[in-house]
Design an enzyme around this catalytic site. Sequence first.
Site, mmCIF file in Angstrom:
data_model
loop_
_atom_site.group_PDB
_atom_site.id
_atom_site.type_symbol
_atom_site.label_atom_id
_atom_site.label_comp_id
_atom_site.label_asym_id
_atom_site.label_seq_id
_atom_site.Cartn_x
_atom_site.Cartn_y
_atom_site.Cartn_z
ATOM 1 N N HIS A 1 -11.515 7.550 -1.031
ATOM 2 C CA HIS A 1 -10.457 8.134 0.065
ATOM 3 C C HIS A 1 -9.342 8.864 -0.544
ATOM 4 O O HIS A 1 -8.960 9.941 0.024
ATOM 5 C CB HIS A 1 -10.117 7.227 1.035
ATOM 6 C CG HIS A 1 -9.005 6.105 0.499
ATOM 7 N ND1 HIS A 1 -9.592 5.011 -0.304
ATOM 8 C CD2 HIS A 1 -7.877 5.921 0.520
ATOM 9 C CE1 HIS A 1 -8.557 4.413 -0.916
ATOM 10 N NE2 HIS A 1 -7.513 4.832 -0.151
ATOM 11 N N HIS B 1 -7.323 -6.631 -0.195
ATOM 12 C CA HIS B 1 -5.954 -5.809 -0.384
ATOM 13 C C HIS B 1 -4.964 -6.115 0.803
ATOM 14 O O HIS B 1 -3.778 -5.834 0.694
ATOM 15 C CB HIS B 1 -6.518 -4.599 0.113
ATOM 16 C CG HIS B 1 -5.605 -3.195 0.003
ATOM 17 N ND1 HIS B 1 -4.795 -2.988 -0.982
ATOM 18 C CD2 HIS B 1 -5.498 -2.404 1.276
ATOM 19 C CE1 HIS B 1 -3.849 -1.822 -0.600
ATOM 20 N NE2 HIS B 1 -4.074 -1.558 0.855
ATOM 21 N N ARG C 1 4.454 2.389 -2.135
ATOM 22 C CA ARG C 1 4.766 3.764 -2.877
ATOM 23 C C ARG C 1 6.069 4.644 -2.376
ATOM 24 O O ARG C 1 6.869 4.822 -3.004
ATOM 25 C CB ARG C 1 3.773 4.837 -2.647
ATOM 26 C CG ARG C 1 2.386 4.188 -3.312
ATOM 27 C CD ARG C 1 1.234 4.846 -3.513
ATOM 28 N NE ARG C 1 -0.056 4.083 -3.701
ATOM 29 C CZ ARG C 1 -0.321 3.662 -4.980
ATOM 30 N NH1 ARG C 1 0.425 3.786 -5.952
ATOM 31 N NH2 ARG C 1 -1.266 2.884 -5.142
ATOM 32 N N ASP D 1 0.891 -1.301 0.130
ATOM 33 C CA ASP D 1 0.168 0.096 -0.127
ATOM 34 C C ASP D 1 0.853 1.325 0.008
ATOM 35 O O ASP D 1 1.798 1.377 -0.746
ATOM 36 C CB ASP D 1 -0.870 -0.141 1.149
ATOM 37 C CG ASP D 1 -2.159 0.969 1.192
ATOM 38 O OD1 ASP D 1 -2.924 0.887 0.596
ATOM 39 O OD2 ASP D 1 -1.801 2.080 1.869
#
Length: 300
Positions: free
Chosen positions: A156, A280, A115, A111
């Site tokens: 979100h 996820h 990044r 998640d």
Amino acid sequence: MTDRPWFQGFSAQHYDINGVHIYARVGGQVGAPALLLLHGFPQTHAIWHRVAQVLASQFWLVMPDLRGYGASSQPVGDSDHANYSKRAMAADLATLMHTLGHEHYFVAGHDRGARVAHRLALDHADVVRMLALLDIAPTLDMYEATDMRFASAYYHWFHLIQPAPLPERMIAGDALPYLHTKLGGWGGAGLSIFEPQALADYERCFTPATIHTMCEDYRASAGIDLAHDRHSRERGEKVACDMLVLWGERGVVQRMFQPLALWQAQCAGTVSGQTLPCGHYMPEECPTEVAQLLGQFMVG
């Protein structure tokens, strides 16, 4: 998978890094290759608990709370959100690993942590031996492909980037139900996938200060991070090491993107990957499979 108590054999402390305190838990096999494990939103390093039980015999594990998350420092965001850019967060981790005596190491991120790991591999290519990214496509590609389906699934992304303090006040007004909805809504398994200790850690850390810094993380991703990513692409910068990409078969990345192709375009090394039978939160839904794939990819 072993059944050891919560992080048995691991130590934890705060480290003074780049003007902030980074909380990290470390442990595993002394003298083994170092593996940096990075969590995402809205969690802490606790997401790696089950994976760490398996990998502790193969690696020396470093599991920090990212800047703004968990027990790490939560500085107020800059006007341009630069102090929550993935570049700044990656610099924290490069300094942390150097402080711990690791000059070359493996990196895996989930998640938001993935990044940060991507930027770490670009900005500090000389230290990252191999890179594993869990359940993301490149940030720039995801934003540029935004349509009604994506905006609805990842609403979100667009709520959290609104100017402060609007999203902070809205979320803090009923914080735990919001947190539980985020944790339970991406994969269809509800909160049952989370160990009580992990869920308690996420709840404890979901404070007004952390809600603000999480928003700053997303504001950076929609602004300064995109500028950094575009600049990297204009310069032809790619991840230099081999990459493993894993994503959940019930997740948004599977439904809306082609992660292998997108990451192959951003990597000069070999890119391999696959789906796993989960949503996820892969390290908690499929910990044994994630651990095995990470171990096989990084040390064979």
